[in-house]
Write an enzyme that holds these catalytic residues in place. Structure first.
Site, PDB file in Angstrom:
ATOM      1  N   ASN A 168      48.330  39.557  49.435  1.00 59.53           N
ATOM      2  CA  ASN A 168      47.947  40.963  49.441  1.00 59.53           C
ATOM      3  C   ASN A 168      46.509  41.101  48.976  1.00 59.53           C
ATOM      4  O   ASN A 168      46.057  40.392  48.083  1.00 59.53           O
ATOM      5  CB  ASN A 168      48.845  41.795  48.525  1.00 59.53           C
ATOM      6  CG  ASN A 168      48.633  43.276  48.758  1.00 59.53           C
ATOM      7  OD1 ASN A 168      49.040  43.808  49.792  1.00 59.53           O
ATOM      8  ND2 ASN A 168      47.948  43.948  47.841  1.00 59.53           N
ATOM      9  N   TYR A 172      41.322  48.009  43.836  1.00 60.21           N
ATOM     10  CA  TYR A 172      41.777  48.679  42.622  1.00 60.21           C
ATOM     11  C   TYR A 172      40.664  48.568  41.591  1.00 60.21           C
ATOM     12  O   TYR A 172      40.187  47.466  41.300  1.00 60.21           O
ATOM     13  CB  TYR A 172      43.044  48.019  42.057  1.00 60.21           C
ATOM     14  CG  TYR A 172      44.050  47.555  43.089  1.00 60.21           C
ATOM     15  CD1 TYR A 172      44.939  48.441  43.688  1.00 60.21           C
ATOM     16  CD2 TYR A 172      44.114  46.207  43.465  1.00 60.21           C
ATOM     17  CE1 TYR A 172      45.865  47.997  44.635  1.00 60.21           C
ATOM     18  CE2 TYR A 172      45.037  45.760  44.403  1.00 60.21           C
ATOM     19  CZ  TYR A 172      45.910  46.661  44.983  1.00 60.21           C
ATOM     20  OH  TYR A 172      46.816  46.219  45.918  1.00 60.21           O
ATOM     21  N   ARG A 173      40.286  49.698  41.019  1.00 59.72           N
ATOM     22  CA  ARG A 173      39.188  49.684  40.043  1.00 59.72           C
ATOM     23  C   ARG A 173      39.519  48.790  38.858  1.00 59.72           C
ATOM     24  O   ARG A 173      40.698  48.619  38.511  1.00 59.72           O
ATOM     25  CB  ARG A 173      38.910  51.112  39.564  1.00 59.72           C
ATOM     26  CG  ARG A 173      39.955  51.597  38.588  1.00 59.72           C
ATOM     27  CD  ARG A 173      39.785  53.059  38.251  1.00 59.72           C
ATOM     28  NE  ARG A 173      40.650  53.436  37.150  1.00 59.72           N
ATOM     29  CZ  ARG A 173      41.197  54.643  37.017  1.00 59.72           C
ATOM     30  NH1 ARG A 173      40.995  55.588  37.920  1.00 59.72           N
ATOM     31  NH2 ARG A 173      41.946  54.907  35.981  1.00 59.72           N
ATOM     32  N   TRP A 186      46.443  48.821  39.003  1.00 61.78           N
ATOM     33  CA  TRP A 186      47.447  48.794  40.075  1.00 61.78           C
ATOM     34  C   TRP A 186      48.345  50.017  39.926  1.00 61.78           C
ATOM     35  O   TRP A 186      49.248  50.026  39.079  1.00 61.78           O
ATOM     36  CB  TRP A 186      48.305  47.532  39.933  1.00 61.78           C
ATOM     37  CG  TRP A 186      47.691  46.278  40.454  1.00 61.78           C
ATOM     38  CD1 TRP A 186      46.974  46.108  41.595  1.00 61.78           C
ATOM     39  CD2 TRP A 186      47.799  44.966  39.847  1.00 61.78           C
ATOM     40  NE1 TRP A 186      46.617  44.785  41.744  1.00 61.78           N
ATOM     41  CE2 TRP A 186      47.111  44.071  40.692  1.00 61.78           C
ATOM     42  CE3 TRP A 186      48.413  44.475  38.697  1.00 61.78           C
ATOM     43  CZ2 TRP A 186      47.020  42.712  40.421  1.00 61.78           C
ATOM     44  CZ3 TRP A 186      48.317  43.127  38.417  1.00 61.78           C
ATOM     45  CH2 TRP A 186      47.627  42.253  39.264  1.00 61.78           C
ATOM     46  N   GLU A 229      46.080  41.761  54.465  1.00 64.40           N
ATOM     47  CA  GLU A 229      44.883  42.540  54.791  1.00 64.40           C
ATOM     48  C   GLU A 229      43.775  41.660  55.371  1.00 64.40           C
ATOM     49  O   GLU A 229      42.937  42.139  56.133  1.00 64.40           O
ATOM     50  CB  GLU A 229      44.365  43.282  53.554  1.00 64.40           C
ATOM     51  CG  GLU A 229      45.147  44.546  53.184  1.00 64.40           C
ATOM     52  CD  GLU A 229      46.416  44.300  52.382  1.00 64.40           C
ATOM     53  OE1 GLU A 229      46.743  43.126  52.114  1.00 64.40           O
ATOM     54  OE2 GLU A 229      47.102  45.286  52.028  1.00 64.40           O
ATOM     55  N   ASP A 278      37.653  59.983  38.718  1.00 62.08           N
ATOM     56  CA  ASP A 278      38.143  59.398  39.977  1.00 62.08           C
ATOM     57  C   ASP A 278      37.951  60.323  41.178  1.00 62.08           C
ATOM     58  O   ASP A 278      37.413  61.415  41.070  1.00 62.08           O
ATOM     59  CB  ASP A 278      39.607  58.967  39.819  1.00 62.08           C
ATOM     60  CG  ASP A 278      39.916  57.708  40.630  1.00 62.08           C
ATOM     61  OD1 ASP A 278      39.363  57.545  41.735  1.00 62.08           O
ATOM     62  OD2 ASP A 278      40.711  56.877  40.162  1.00 62.08           O
TER      63      ASP A 278
HETATM   64  C1  LIG Z   1      36.899  53.129  46.350  1.00 60.85           C
HETATM   65  C2  LIG Z   1      38.376  53.013  46.200  1.00 60.85           C
HETATM   66  C3  LIG Z   1      38.923  52.833  44.953  1.00 60.85           C
HETATM   67  C4  LIG Z   1      40.299  52.711  44.795  1.00 60.85           C
HETATM   68  N1  LIG Z   1      40.807  52.526  43.543  1.00 60.85           N
HETATM   69  C5  LIG Z   1      42.142  52.337  43.391  1.00 60.85           C
HETATM   70  C6  LIG Z   1      42.681  52.051  42.108  1.00 60.85           C
HETATM   71  O1  LIG Z   1      41.977  52.005  41.113  1.00 60.85           O
HETATM   72  N2  LIG Z   1      44.015  51.833  42.007  1.00 60.85           N
HETATM   73  C7  LIG Z   1      44.849  51.868  43.098  1.00 60.85           C
HETATM   74  O2  LIG Z   1      46.032  51.640  42.962  1.00 60.85           O
HETATM   75  N3  LIG Z   1      44.347  52.174  44.344  1.00 60.85           N
HETATM   76  C8  LIG Z   1      43.018  52.399  44.501  1.00 60.85           C
HETATM   77  N4  LIG Z   1      42.517  52.664  45.734  1.00 60.85           N
HETATM   78  C9  LIG Z   1      43.418  52.784  46.886  1.00 60.85           C
HETATM   79  C10 LIG Z   1      43.901  51.431  47.343  1.00 60.85           C
HETATM   80  O3  LIG Z   1      42.828  50.567  47.597  1.00 60.85           O
HETATM   81  C11 LIG Z   1      44.728  51.575  48.612  1.00 60.85           C
HETATM   82  O4  LIG Z   1      45.873  52.335  48.302  1.00 60.85           O
HETATM   83  C12 LIG Z   1      45.152  50.232  49.198  1.00 60.85           C
HETATM   84  O5  LIG Z   1      45.974  50.460  50.306  1.00 60.85           O
HETATM   85  C13 LIG Z   1      45.902  49.402  48.194  1.00 60.85           C
HETATM   86  O6  LIG Z   1      46.307  48.199  48.775  1.00 60.85           O
HETATM   87  P1  LIG Z   1      47.837  47.788  48.792  1.00 60.85           P
HETATM   88  O7  LIG Z   1      48.500  48.780  49.683  1.00 60.85           O
HETATM   89  O8  LIG Z   1      47.836  46.419  49.330  1.00 60.85           O
HETATM   90  O9  LIG Z   1      48.307  47.881  47.369  1.00 60.85           O
HETATM   91  C14 LIG Z   1      41.140  52.797  45.912  1.00 60.85           C
HETATM   92  C15 LIG Z   1      40.585  52.985  47.170  1.00 60.85           C
HETATM   93  C16 LIG Z   1      39.209  53.095  47.330  1.00 60.85           C
HETATM   94  C17 LIG Z   1      38.643  53.296  48.696  1.00 60.85           C
HETATM   95 MN   LIG Z   2      48.891  45.578  50.986  1.00 65.86          MN
END
Ligand SMILES: Cc1cc2nc3c(=O)[nH]c(=O)nc-3n(C[C@H](O)[C@H](O)[C@H](O)COP(=O)(O)O)c2cc1C
Ligand SMILES: [Mn+2]
Length: 497
Positions: A168, A172-173, A186, A229, A278
């Protein structure tokens, strides 16, 4: 499509889409104010060559306009990316030789999307281990005055599902906690968190910073858990992503990354993460999140550090979100084919509102589509769903407001229900749960309790054609400079909305 961040920077520069900032600028707040003004002006990507306190250049606003987003994908419009995906999603059993060959080519394009393991990568030109690592050497931004610390904002966080090993990658910040530790944000519904929850004891994590734009985008894409991804990025790019094994972890990382952080999280070890300003436009309150320990920092020589500023919309992430909105339309249609188009307003921070246009075919159809949205992946977090008829443009908010006003009897056409809420939503009564509002702004039939529905006012095509033909005669010639909709009277005066 650019193969790595450097090629992408060159493309941006060649296209006049990059400004180099030579002055010393502080990643503590100052960069944010510059970026905020630049984004709102539709301005260029910014390469800060001398961020205060760091040897590394800082790239920000690489995604901040539709044009740059299209450049990243090598397309004229984002719907062209969607069309590529649609050809695969809508594949039918082939008939005849030509279709079979085309089908095979499409299947091959999927097979070729799998990441390719290489023996060495530029991302490991410099290798720092253990005590040699100090995150303070990177120009990590403190974005907003109320932020708890500097945060890494544009990472691609790589994990493997401890049960079946599937990869995966998510964005995530990461709040900096010290020279070799960060928090890992997460959120509740995310795949990275699921991997963490399934692990017992220690789980390896790798973080890639500074990628080609399509791979960076893919980390933010809401893919189903079992889809890698990096494979998705390979498919979108039409070429596999090269990966190389980490120096202190078994995980593979994109070989061309500018910077890689390797390390682990430990089950049960959490820290108060936040506050952080955020994309909701508010500070998210401090909450416990896992701690990421860094065992190695590897990088290219002269590594560029990538960043993004989120905050009150619109910000740069609006275009990552719009890309997702466009690219996932065909996927949405595979489950809900009556959907013509949809819009996730940037000002709604993406999860607050969805406007959906449908080919309505039966009583209650709008409600069916609302419930489908509330049952689909990350769209399930949508608070308000507005449904309009097929001829309404969901991207034209004035048109949508017109139908919400004109076609809705609030006693009949509004649904209030409940469901899961975005992790960061501060307005809901309970965290993670929220009310859901559905507004059916379609035309209603007698079966739905409507009295006779009046016809909408439209000019006949014949008269429209006549006026088109005679337009010049009226002395109201459309102004070529002021553009569509503006009228210049023969007196010279310009009228526009
Ligand atoms: C700039 C940016 C920052 C993000 N920060 C977070 C974050 O801090 N925590 C989080 O859970 N998702 C965050 N997201 C959203 C996730 O990247 C998005 O939901 C992604 O699909 C997560 O991947 P996953 O589905 O494999 O978990 C952010 C997205 C962007 C574009
Ligand atoms: Mn994913």
């Amino acid at each position: 499509m650019p193969a790595d961040l450097r090629e992408w920077v060159s493309v941006l520069e060649a296209e006049g889409e990059l400004a180099r900032v030579g002055a010393e600028v502080d990643p503590h707040l100052e960069v944010t104010e510059i970026v905020d003004r630049t984004v709102k002006a539709g301005g260029p990507a910014l390469l800060f060559e001398r961020p205060k306190g760091s040897e590394h250049a800082l790239l920000v606003n690489q995604f901040g306009t539709e044009r740059r987003m299209c450049l990243a994908f090598g397309v004229e419009q984002l719907d062209d990316v969607a069309a590529r995906l649609a050809t695969v999603l809508e594949m039918q059993p082939p008939e005849g030789l030509v279709e079979k060959v085309r089908g095979l080519r499409q299947l091959k394009s999927i097979a070729d999307s799998r990441p390719r393991t290489v023996r060495s990568g530029a991302c490991q030109e410099i290798v720092l281990r253990g005590d040699e690592v100090d995150l303070a050497t990177l120009p990590i931004q403190t974005c907003w005055p109320g932020d708890a610390a500097p945060f890494i904002t544009l990472p691609a966080v790589i994990t493997r599902d401890p049960r079946d090993g599937t990869r995966n990658v998510g964005m995530y910040r990461m709040q900096v906690l010290g020279p070799r530790a960060t928090a890992m944000h997460w959120q509740l519904h995310k795949d990275g968190r699921a991997d963490y929850l399934f692990s017992d004891g220690r789980m390896e994590v790798a973080v890639a910073l500074g990628l080609d734009p399509v791979t960076a985008y893919s980390a933010s894409a809401p893919l189903p858990k079992h889809i890698d991804e990096l494979m998705f990025a390979g498919f979108l790019r039409g070429a596999p992503i090269d990966v190389v094994k980490g120096v202190t972890v078994e995980l593979e990382v994109p070989a061309a990354a500018e910077i890689v952080l390797e390390g682990y999280v430990e089950q049960g070890e959490t820290v108060e993460e936040g506050p952080f300003g955020d994309h909701t436009g508010f500070y998210t309150a401090a909450e416990p999140f896992p701690v990421f320990h860094v065992t190695a920092l590897t990088m290219r020589r002269g590594a560029i550090y990538p960043s993004i500023v989120v905050g009150k919309p619109p910000q740069e992430d609006a275009w990552l979100g719009k890309a997702t909105e466009r690219i996932f339309l065909p996927a949405l249609r595979t489950s809900v084919p009556e959907i013509v188009d949809y819009d996730l307003p940037v000002s709604g921070a993406f999860h607050n509102c969805a406007i959906v246009s449908i080919r309505k075919a039966f009583p209650g159809h709008a409600a069916k589509v609302m419930h489908a949205i509330w049952g689909l992946g990350m769209l399930s977090l949508t608070k308000t769903v507005i449904v309009v008829d097929a001829h309404v443009d969901p991207h034209d908010y004035a048109q949508v407001a017109f139908y919400v006003g004109a076609n809705v009897d609030p006693a009949r056409d509004v649904i209030l229900t409940e469901g899961p809420a975005d992790h960061l939503d501060h307005a809901t009564v309970r965290q993670f749960l929220s009310g859901k509002l559905g507004i059916d702004a379609t035309a209603k039939s007698p079966a739905e309790g409507a009295r006779e529905w009046p016809p909408e006012i439209e000019m006949s095509e014949e008269i429209q054609a006549l006026v088109d033909r005679r337009w010049a005669e009226y002395g109201l010639a459309t102004d070529p400079v002021a553009g569509n909709g503006a009228i210049r009277h023969s007196s010279g005066r310009l009228f526009r909305r």
